[in-house]
Design a protein around this motif. Structure first.
Motif, mmCIF file in Angstrom:
data_model
loop_
_atom_site.group_PDB
_atom_site.id
_atom_site.type_symbol
_atom_site.label_atom_id
_atom_site.label_comp_id
_atom_site.label_asym_id
_atom_site.label_seq_id
_atom_site.Cartn_x
_atom_site.Cartn_y
_atom_site.Cartn_z
ATOM 1 N N ARG A 42 -10.009 37.863 58.790
ATOM 2 C CA ARG A 42 -9.962 36.578 58.077
ATOM 3 C C ARG A 42 -10.333 36.767 56.610
ATOM 4 N NH1 ARG A 42 -13.002 34.636 62.543
ATOM 5 N NH2 ARG A 42 -14.792 34.300 61.168
ATOM 6 N N GLN A 43 -11.366 37.549 56.363
ATOM 7 C CA GLN A 43 -11.803 37.778 54.986
ATOM 8 C C GLN A 43 -10.760 38.557 54.194
ATOM 9 O OE1 GLN A 43 -15.509 39.805 55.675
ATOM 10 N NE2 GLN A 43 -16.652 37.921 56.087
ATOM 11 N N LEU A 45 -7.576 38.756 54.762
ATOM 12 C CA LEU A 45 -6.384 37.932 54.552
ATOM 13 C C LEU A 45 -6.543 37.072 53.308
ATOM 14 C CD1 LEU A 45 -3.664 36.668 55.410
ATOM 15 C CD2 LEU A 45 -4.989 35.065 56.831
ATOM 16 N N ILE A 46 -7.707 36.464 53.142
ATOM 17 C CA ILE A 46 -7.944 35.615 51.973
ATOM 18 C C ILE A 46 -7.954 36.450 50.697
ATOM 19 C CG2 ILE A 46 -9.560 34.034 50.875
ATOM 20 C CD1 ILE A 46 -8.036 32.963 53.356
ATOM 21 N N LEU A 47 -8.582 37.622 50.739
ATOM 22 C CA LEU A 47 -8.614 38.485 49.555
ATOM 23 C C LEU A 47 -7.211 38.953 49.175
ATOM 24 C CD1 LEU A 47 -11.786 40.664 50.285
ATOM 25 C CD2 LEU A 47 -11.548 38.820 48.601
ATOM 26 N N ALA A 48 -6.411 39.321 50.173
ATOM 27 C CA ALA A 48 -5.041 39.752 49.894
ATOM 28 C C ALA A 48 -4.210 38.590 49.360
ATOM 29 C CB ALA A 48 -4.402 40.324 51.160
ATOM 30 N N SER A 49 -4.412 37.403 49.918
ATOM 31 C CA SER A 49 -3.690 36.217 49.439
ATOM 32 C C SER A 49 -4.069 35.905 47.994
ATOM 33 C CB SER A 49 -4.007 35.019 50.337
ATOM 34 O OG SER A 49 -3.635 35.275 51.675
ATOM 35 N N TYR A 50 -5.336 36.066 47.677
ATOM 36 C CA TYR A 50 -5.798 35.860 46.298
ATOM 37 C C TYR A 50 -5.074 36.804 45.342
ATOM 38 C CZ TYR A 50 -8.880 36.168 42.220
ATOM 39 O OH TYR A 50 -9.368 36.199 40.938
ATOM 40 N N GLN A 51 -4.952 38.071 45.737
ATOM 41 C CA GLN A 51 -4.265 39.048 44.894
ATOM 42 C C GLN A 51 -2.801 38.669 44.686
ATOM 43 O OE1 GLN A 51 -5.281 41.796 43.235
ATOM 44 N NE2 GLN A 51 -7.427 41.463 43.799
ATOM 45 N N VAL A 52 -2.137 38.264 45.754
ATOM 46 C CA VAL A 52 -0.718 37.918 45.658
ATOM 47 C C VAL A 52 -0.520 36.685 44.775
ATOM 48 C CG1 VAL A 52 1.289 37.110 46.973
ATOM 49 C CG2 VAL A 52 -0.114 38.985 47.861
ATOM 50 N N CYS A 53 -1.371 35.674 44.963
ATOM 51 C CA CYS A 53 -1.184 34.406 44.253
ATOM 52 C C CYS A 53 -1.621 34.461 42.790
ATOM 53 C CB CYS A 53 -1.948 33.291 44.966
ATOM 54 S SG CYS A 53 -1.261 32.843 46.578
ATOM 55 N N THR A 54 -2.685 35.203 42.495
ATOM 56 C CA THR A 54 -3.232 35.172 41.131
ATOM 57 C C THR A 54 -2.849 36.374 40.285
ATOM 58 O OG1 THR A 54 -5.308 36.286 41.734
ATOM 59 C CG2 THR A 54 -5.209 33.885 42.008
#
Length: 293
Positions: A42-43, A45-54
């Motif tokens: 879960r953690q 996934l959020i960190l990877a999503s942050y990288q992709v989005c920002t």
């Protein structure tokens, strides 16, 4: 001449009792591992999503309204929670897990042999030959009845854990695409194929963890960038990277590996006894059918 069949069978029964004890230990170890892995996933996934989005697609993320951003983040958290729950369900329903994987994953030669510590490929084949790898039959309800079934149970569980992370990565990427972050004109099958290609490398990348960076060539260049090549930066949760980033997961994984080593030894010994019993039965059959003319 082989030993008496009765003695061999007593040895096999002793090994089966050892397998029952080892199954309980493995089940407990995998429970701790899946709990830690679920939280870490879960953690990550959020960190990877942050990288992709920002970092990869900041303009696309900024184009979303505040409500859309919050909805995207909420959906990502829900995907992570669902995956964590699924990891624990794998242990609660081993039969359903096995049959589901039999249909959703093509079990080829490589997937039939778990990544357990052994001296050589030949020794792996001695433990579970390809022809003997099968989904347990209807008699295998709750726990494996012998060391070889326990090896099968462990192999299937490992495949299922990897499949949960693969499915989570694909679901997250599809969500990002629907939200307007990833390229809209990238066909869904191509996105899935790219995820599979990145996963097949099995290596940690030089960039952010759990993020894939690929150049994709398509036969329809007008659908993507000029020249038929586009860069895709997306989520790819890798088990090795999730484990590396979390101390609790690494500790739990080490415990599983220690038990795996015991399982390998137990499986080899049981298979030797199976072979010995077959020889003893053949010798007995020869003597029973022999007569002097």
């Amino acid at each position: 001449m082989a030993r008496a069949i009765e003695q061999i069978e007593r040895d096999m029964q002793a090994l089966e009792k050892s397998a029952n004890k080892l199954f309980a230990e493995l089940n407990s170890a995998y429970t701790s591992y899946c709990q830690a892995l679920g939280q870490a996933t879960r953690q990550q996934l959020i960190l990877a999503s942050y990288q992709v989005c920002t970092q990869a697609y900041p303009k696309q993320f900024l184009s979303l309204s505040m409500n859309q951003r919050q909805q995207l983040q909420r959906s990502l958290r829900q995907l992570g929670q669902t995956a964590a729950e699924r990891l624990l369900e794998l242990l609660n329903n081993p039969m359903e897990m096995a049959r589901e994987l039999a249909y959703s994953i093509q079990l080829d030669r490589e997937s039939a042999i778990a990544e357990i510590e052994q001296d050589s490929i030949e020794e792996q084949e001695q433990i579970i030959p390809n022809s003997e790898f099968r989904i347990p039959n209807s008699e295998f309800h709750t726990a494996p009845s012998n060391p070889l079934e326990l090896v099968q149970w462990q192999q299937i569980l490992e495949r299922a854990i990897a499949q949960v992370l693969k499915t989570l990565s694909l679901d997250a990427n599809q969500l990002l695409q629907k939200s307007g972050i990833l390229p809209q004109k990238l066909p869904a099958p191509l996105l899935e194929a790219a995820t599979a290609v990145s996963e097949a490398t099995g290596e940690m990348t030089a960039g952010p963890p759990n993020v894939m960076n690929l150049l994709i060539e398509t036969e329809n260049p007008q659908d993507l960038q000029e020249g038929g090549v586009t860069q895709l930066i997306a989520i790819q949760l890798r088990l090795s990277e999730v484990e590396f980033a979390d101390t609790n997961v690494r500790t739990a994984r080490n415990q599983v590996r220690q038990l795996e080593s015991n399982l390998v030894s137990l499986g080899r010994e049981y298979q030797k006894r199976q072979r010995e019993r077959t020889i003893a039965e053949a010798e007995a059959a020869w003597r029973a059918s022999w007569f002097d003319e």
